[in-house]
Design a protein around this motif. Structure first.
Motif, PDB file in Angstrom:
ATOM      1  N   MET A   1       0.809  -1.211   0.000  1.00  0.00           N
ATOM      2  CA  MET A   1       0.000   0.000   0.000  1.00  0.00           C
ATOM      3  C   MET A   1       0.846   1.266   0.000  1.00  0.00           C
ATOM      4  O   MET A   1       0.389   2.318  -0.346  1.00  0.00           O
ATOM      5  CB  MET A   1      -0.932   0.015   1.194  1.00  0.00           C
ATOM      6  N   PRO A   4       3.537   7.084   2.411  1.00  0.00           N
ATOM      7  CA  PRO A   4       4.399   8.137   1.868  1.00  0.00           C
ATOM      8  C   PRO A   4       5.728   8.270   2.606  1.00  0.00           C
ATOM      9  O   PRO A   4       6.763   8.503   1.968  1.00  0.00           O
ATOM     10  CB  PRO A   4       3.561   9.410   2.032  1.00  0.00           C
ATOM     11  N   LEU A   5       5.727   8.088   3.913  1.00  0.00           N
ATOM     12  CA  LEU A   5       6.985   8.245   4.642  1.00  0.00           C
ATOM     13  C   LEU A   5       7.995   7.183   4.250  1.00  0.00           C
ATOM     14  O   LEU A   5       9.196   7.441   4.204  1.00  0.00           O
ATOM     15  CB  LEU A   5       6.727   8.193   6.153  1.00  0.00           C
ATOM     16  N   PHE A   8       9.470   8.331   0.884  1.00  0.00           N
ATOM     17  CA  PHE A   8      10.404   9.451   0.958  1.00  0.00           C
ATOM     18  C   PHE A   8      11.671   9.086   1.700  1.00  0.00           C
ATOM     19  O   PHE A   8      12.743   9.577   1.383  1.00  0.00           O
ATOM     20  CB  PHE A   8       9.721  10.664   1.584  1.00  0.00           C
ATOM     21  N   ARG A   9      11.552   8.222   2.665  1.00  0.00           N
ATOM     22  CA  ARG A   9      12.744   7.758   3.354  1.00  0.00           C
ATOM     23  C   ARG A   9      13.655   7.013   2.368  1.00  0.00           C
ATOM     24  O   ARG A   9      14.870   7.146   2.397  1.00  0.00           O
ATOM     25  CB  ARG A   9      12.343   6.829   4.508  1.00  0.00           C
ATOM     26  N   LEU A  11      13.782   7.535  -0.858  1.00  0.00           N
ATOM     27  CA  LEU A  11      14.293   8.474  -1.862  1.00  0.00           C
ATOM     28  C   LEU A  11      15.313   9.440  -1.282  1.00  0.00           C
ATOM     29  O   LEU A  11      15.914  10.212  -2.025  1.00  0.00           O
ATOM     30  CB  LEU A  11      13.123   9.276  -2.445  1.00  0.00           C
ATOM     31  N   MET A  12      15.504   9.411   0.004  1.00  0.00           N
ATOM     32  CA  MET A  12      16.330  10.425   0.637  1.00  0.00           C
ATOM     33  C   MET A  12      17.819  10.177   0.485  1.00  0.00           C
ATOM     34  O   MET A  12      18.620  11.075   0.660  1.00  0.00           O
ATOM     35  CB  MET A  12      15.979  10.469   2.111  1.00  0.00           C
ATOM     36  N   ASP A  13      18.191   8.970   0.172  1.00  0.00           N
ATOM     37  CA  ASP A  13      19.608   8.646   0.039  1.00  0.00           C
ATOM     38  C   ASP A  13      20.044   8.760  -1.414  1.00  0.00           C
ATOM     39  O   ASP A  13      19.346   8.314  -2.323  1.00  0.00           O
ATOM     40  CB  ASP A  13      19.852   7.229   0.561  1.00  0.00           C
ATOM     41  N   TRP A  78       0.068   7.471  -7.399  1.00  0.00           N
ATOM     42  CA  TRP A  78       0.712   8.704  -6.915  1.00  0.00           C
ATOM     43  C   TRP A  78       2.204   8.470  -6.710  1.00  0.00           C
ATOM     44  O   TRP A  78       3.013   9.372  -6.945  1.00  0.00           O
ATOM     45  CB  TRP A  78       0.058   9.213  -5.637  1.00  0.00           C
ATOM     46  N   THR A  81       3.838   8.463 -10.114  1.00  0.00           N
ATOM     47  CA  THR A  81       3.923   9.860 -10.553  1.00  0.00           C
ATOM     48  C   THR A  81       5.145  10.538  -9.961  1.00  0.00           C
ATOM     49  O   THR A  81       5.882  11.253 -10.648  1.00  0.00           O
ATOM     50  CB  THR A  81       2.657  10.619 -10.120  1.00  0.00           C
ATOM     51  N   ILE A  82       5.388  10.304  -8.706  1.00  0.00           N
ATOM     52  CA  ILE A  82       6.533  10.923  -8.028  1.00  0.00           C
ATOM     53  C   ILE A  82       7.847  10.439  -8.623  1.00  0.00           C
ATOM     54  O   ILE A  82       8.745  11.232  -8.890  1.00  0.00           O
ATOM     55  CB  ILE A  82       6.457  10.624  -6.515  1.00  0.00           C
ATOM     56  N   THR A  86      10.383  12.911 -10.707  1.00  0.00           N
ATOM     57  CA  THR A  86      11.760  13.080 -10.255  1.00  0.00           C
ATOM     58  C   THR A  86      12.746  12.756 -11.369  1.00  0.00           C
ATOM     59  O   THR A  86      13.699  13.496 -11.612  1.00  0.00           O
ATOM     60  CB  THR A  86      12.045  12.164  -9.056  1.00  0.00           C
TER      61      THR A  86
END
Lengths: 121, 121
Positions: A1, A4-5, A8-9, A11-13, A78, A81-82, A86
DNA sequence: ATCAGATATACTGTCAACCATATATCTACC
DNA sequence: GGTAGATATATGGTTGACAGTATATCTGAT
């Protein structure tokens, strides 16, 4: 599912982000291709791919010696899309542009036969 | 110019993500509104907003006692796309849905006059 | 069975992020 | 000038993430 966190976690590295952008643009890639393109040692790539796999962002597939990774096909829209935004918004920028260029210079890429001769180990 | 890593680092924290989603959906909000909606103490909100400001993700504007924050209008389009996709894709989910509902229950919101009487301190 | 290539995991040290509380700043009003 | 409200920063402590090196696993071929 896909929370979002979690996304993003992941994608942060920088290493993970570069891997993902490359996969968005190139489709399925194996660990050695990613390591070559990024100029990063294998254990580092592998560790970050494991996190991406555990986060549900990528799917892996064993093919002989190699393990191929790709963006997970079942991501919610979504999230897709992100990833695409990017990749598209930064494709021309460092370090993403270089990664793609370096991948193109790699010889004997697994899965991509040169002509019809089978590429053995 | 907004580096992707800066963006994702900002989005990685729950407090910041909830603030941003709220701003995407509601426009400009002040610190006290954000604190009320999230049910979070003010210094915590303020600290995270400072990071968002330093990252270039939000813009602040002083109005009397209050400081209003909004999504930075000069973000590159790929970044805006990411913020909107995140907000839309998760608006119906916890904790984002609750934040929005709680904001609606807040009385005396600065900037939002009840009728035409000015709302003083 | 053994060996080599490809990938994964373990271990240790370092560093950055977060939280909570306390305190400082800044504005408006008296 | 002094006070109160709104927001910002500083401090101390804890946790979690990453890097690098070493090592383990798994697969295919001899």
């Amino acid at each position: 599912m896909m929370e979002p966190l979690v996304l993003f976690r992941a994608l942060m590295d920088e290493t993970r982000l570069r891997c993902l952008v490359l996969m968005v643009n190139e489709g399925e890639l194996c660990v050695c291709e990613l390591g070559y393109a990024l100029g990063v040692v294998q254990p580092k790539i592998s560790r970050h791919l494991a996190l991406l796999r555990q986060s549900g962002l990528v799917q892996d597939r064993r093919v002989g010696h190699w393990v191929h990774y790709r963006i997970h096909p079942d991501l919610p829209s979504w999230a897709t899309t992100i990833l695409k935004a990017t990749a598209e918004g930064n494709l021309a920028m460092e370090p993403f542009s270089d990664d793609q260029a370096r991948l193109r210079t790699m010889a004997d890429r697994p899965g991509r036969c040169a002509g019809f001769a089978e590429v053995t180990t």
